[in-house]
Design a protein around this motif. Sequence first.
Motif, PDB file in Angstrom:
ATOM      1  N   ASN A   1       7.262   9.804   1.759  1.00  0.00           N
ATOM      2  CA  ASN A   1       6.108   9.838   0.876  1.00  0.00           C
ATOM      3  C   ASN A   1       6.524   9.807  -0.587  1.00  0.00           C
ATOM      4  O   ASN A   1       5.939   9.093  -1.403  1.00  0.00           O
ATOM      5  CB  ASN A   1       5.289  11.094   1.161  1.00  0.00           C
TER       6      ASN A   1
ATOM      7  N   ARG B   1       0.847  -1.189   0.000  1.00  0.00           N
ATOM      8  CA  ARG B   1       0.000   0.000   0.000  1.00  0.00           C
ATOM      9  C   ARG B   1       0.885   1.242   0.000  1.00  0.00           C
ATOM     10  O   ARG B   1       2.008   1.194   0.509  1.00  0.00           O
ATOM     11  CB  ARG B   1      -0.873  -0.022   1.256  1.00  0.00           C
ATOM     12  N   ALA B   2       0.388   2.343  -0.540  1.00  0.00           N
ATOM     13  CA  ALA B   2       1.188   3.571  -0.565  1.00  0.00           C
ATOM     14  C   ALA B   2       1.221   4.181   0.834  1.00  0.00           C
ATOM     15  O   ALA B   2       0.454   5.080   1.140  1.00  0.00           O
ATOM     16  CB  ALA B   2       0.614   4.558  -1.574  1.00  0.00           C
TER      17      ALA B   2
ATOM     18  N   SER C   1       5.579   6.641  -2.892  1.00  0.00           N
ATOM     19  CA  SER C   1       4.746   6.933  -4.066  1.00  0.00           C
ATOM     20  C   SER C   1       5.442   6.469  -5.339  1.00  0.00           C
ATOM     21  O   SER C   1       4.816   5.871  -6.225  1.00  0.00           O
ATOM     22  CB  SER C   1       4.458   8.425  -4.169  1.00  0.00           C
TER      23      SER C   1
ATOM     24  N   HIS D   1       5.314   2.788  -5.486  1.00  0.00           N
ATOM     25  CA  HIS D   1       3.952   2.348  -5.790  1.00  0.00           C
ATOM     26  C   HIS D   1       3.669   2.506  -7.291  1.00  0.00           C
ATOM     27  O   HIS D   1       2.994   1.665  -7.890  1.00  0.00           O
ATOM     28  CB  HIS D   1       2.948   3.146  -4.961  1.00  0.00           C
TER      29      HIS D   1
ATOM     30  N   LEU E   1      -1.085  -4.280  -3.715  1.00  0.00           N
ATOM     31  CA  LEU E   1      -0.876  -2.838  -3.848  1.00  0.00           C
ATOM     32  C   LEU E   1      -1.667  -2.060  -2.811  1.00  0.00           C
ATOM     33  O   LEU E   1      -1.517  -0.850  -2.706  1.00  0.00           O
ATOM     34  CB  LEU E   1      -1.290  -2.369  -5.246  1.00  0.00           C
ATOM     35  N   ASN E   2      -2.531  -2.738  -2.087  1.00  0.00           N
ATOM     36  CA  ASN E   2      -3.286  -2.052  -1.034  1.00  0.00           C
ATOM     37  C   ASN E   2      -3.144  -2.748   0.316  1.00  0.00           C
ATOM     38  O   ASN E   2      -3.937  -2.531   1.215  1.00  0.00           O
ATOM     39  CB  ASN E   2      -4.766  -1.964  -1.421  1.00  0.00           C
TER      40      ASN E   2
END
Lengths: 328, 423
Positions: free
Chosen positions: B388, B189-190, B392, B395, B244-245
């Motif tokens: 972040n 997850r991001a 990101s 991701h 991805l989550n």
Amino acid sequence: MTTSHSSAPEGARSAALTARRSRGTKVRRQRVKAAWLFLTPMLIALALVAGWPLFRTFFLSFTDASLSDLGTANFIGFENYLVHDNGRWFGILADSVWWQSVWNTVYFSVVSVSLEVVFGVIVALILNAEFKGRTIVRAAVLIPWAIPTIVSAQMWAWMLNDQFGIINHMLMGIGVIDDPIAWTASATYSMWAVIMVDVWKTIPFVALLVLAALQMLPKDCYEAAEVDGIHPVRVFFKVTLPLITPALMVAVIFRLLDALRVFDVIYVLTSNSTSTMSMSVYARQQLVEFQDVGYGSAASTLLFLIIALATIAYIYAGRKQLQLGGDA
Amino acid sequence: MKKTLLTTAIALASATGGISQAQAADLTISCGAVGAELTLCEEGIEAWEEKTGHEVDVVSTPNSSTERLSLYQQILSANSSDIDVMQIDVVWPGLLANHLLDLREVLGDDAAAGHFETIVTNNTIDDRLVAMPWFTDAGVLYYREDLLEKHGHDVPTTWQELTETAREIKQAEREAGNDRMQGYVFQGRAYEGLTVNALEWVASHGGGNVVEADGEVSINNAQAAEALDLAASWIGDISPNGVLNYTEEEARGVFQGGNAVFMRNWPYAWSLAQSDNSDVRDKVGVTQLPAGGEDGESAAGLGGWNLAVSRYTEKPELAADLVAFLTSEEEQKRRAIQASYNPTIDALYQDEEVLDAVPFFGTLYETFTNAVARPSAPTGDAYGRVSNAFFSASHEVLSGTKDGAQAVEDLENELLRLKRRNW
């Protein structure tokens, strides 16, 4: 003011009229005064709870304030918005993530509001028909609108989960897909997942407003159309739609304003992912996670300007349309 | 003991950090709620309550460390005394130091004696000990012993081996009728967890630590790009798209339900995977994370949590006493045995009872002491943004919108911009 029929001679009649008119302006002046008197508390309350924070946000957007120490903010002009430094552009307007979030928001707003209007009208037409148990259905339809977004978004997040979500389970059950789809994780589907949840939630709202308009339509137009044997679809576009347009306008403007500042449904379903990030999510991230109150306020200010412009443009276009379409 | 369940909803709504609760208790502490954390925290607090006769309220916080930090920052920047003792991540001391009490002032100069020196140093900002080490963490690889044995594979030592092994076992298991089998699950997850995962991939390929100790931005190199590309190749192959989550708990859910061959997670998942209601009880092995290629080496991301006292507390002595109790050797030993939380006290790694309960505390001792730190020290206040930007970018590579080379180049630009502005 109505003028009554009297058999008095001309002169007396005009004198009476002027007296009445002057009395009218007096009454009107008193009414205006009373109106302001009643409005003042509301205006003061609004200035305190909406005006002041808004003004403060504008002000903070020109500073380098940080959340960890709000006291030591310096005035830095437009640097949060755009600044040229060492041959490179800095600031929000040079930030690709910001523009991505603007685009996401616009895309989300246009698509979701369009879908909501179409489905809302369809649902309203169904609910407008006479059938048994109509009241129960009408009440039931409101449930998605009644559940707080944060709760319904979390419910959908579980239903859309790729491993144990019921949606994938059902789709695989009927053989539409072979492998579970990660609805909220993949860049391809996540925006559509968010739009779908928002549409599901707000159809009732649009339907309710349209239904109210439908209930007030004059029956005689329809009887005439029936007698003339006009196709129902044509009746809808020629009669019903023009008559419910004012109600639709209200629904669209409310939904549009909501959609442009969307936060909760996107944050719960996809957190800070850039593929669905809205302007509000971006602003929150700058403000809260990065502690950058100045930069975050600048983002909020831009968001405010965009929404204000959209509202003004919409109202203006609506007025024009109404004038062209005659009195409504 | 009263409990206020603080959901994410409230965390989002309480812009001023106003947590409504009865002000009856003497202290309020916030504990994490990942896995068995909350239960353990409450048991420890009950013991302290019995010992001292004071009453403590426990507030549970969001599971995502990114969201938890936001909540703390809101509470602290409002100078609120709502929470006296906070559980803070190993990368936060620099961010929160201004709001935290110097524990040495209250507990004496040798407050942190016996704890790992690296963590104590990490928690000491401008010569102030702002947090006591509570438990340390390092990323480890969980694998299904039974499946590796059944299909005749060794425990993988490189990422490439892991990829092939996971793929073969996943396919064989699916052909045998186990439709839900996945090869590898991790935290994609991001959010902060992806920063650690991606740092492990990059560092194990010899691609550096994103930002080096001297502040140099080192991410734009071929090894880093290769590492991210390899990870991206897993999605939809050995890892589900949903990864991805995933945060820690989603990954554990899949693995503990018996639906994954490998999992990257923290040590806490061990005791839960071995619990009575686990589908994989006694089938799980734990080893160090794979190395990147033949000349790479294993890299475990350093995690861990500390206990800090808010500067705005009305009862600093009492709060510090609670912290001292919860981070004491006795309490850390209990947490290690019951729930496989890594002690921060060196002596406990030679303790027989601890090693009986969690064998890999002995075998992976080197991993825990040599874990790779996230670049929070060189980036200071800007760490939130740096992390972040890094997660990101990672991701984006995982979800296939960029390739590794492009992503690390863009990330370098972004980090240089941040550096110019913030550190």
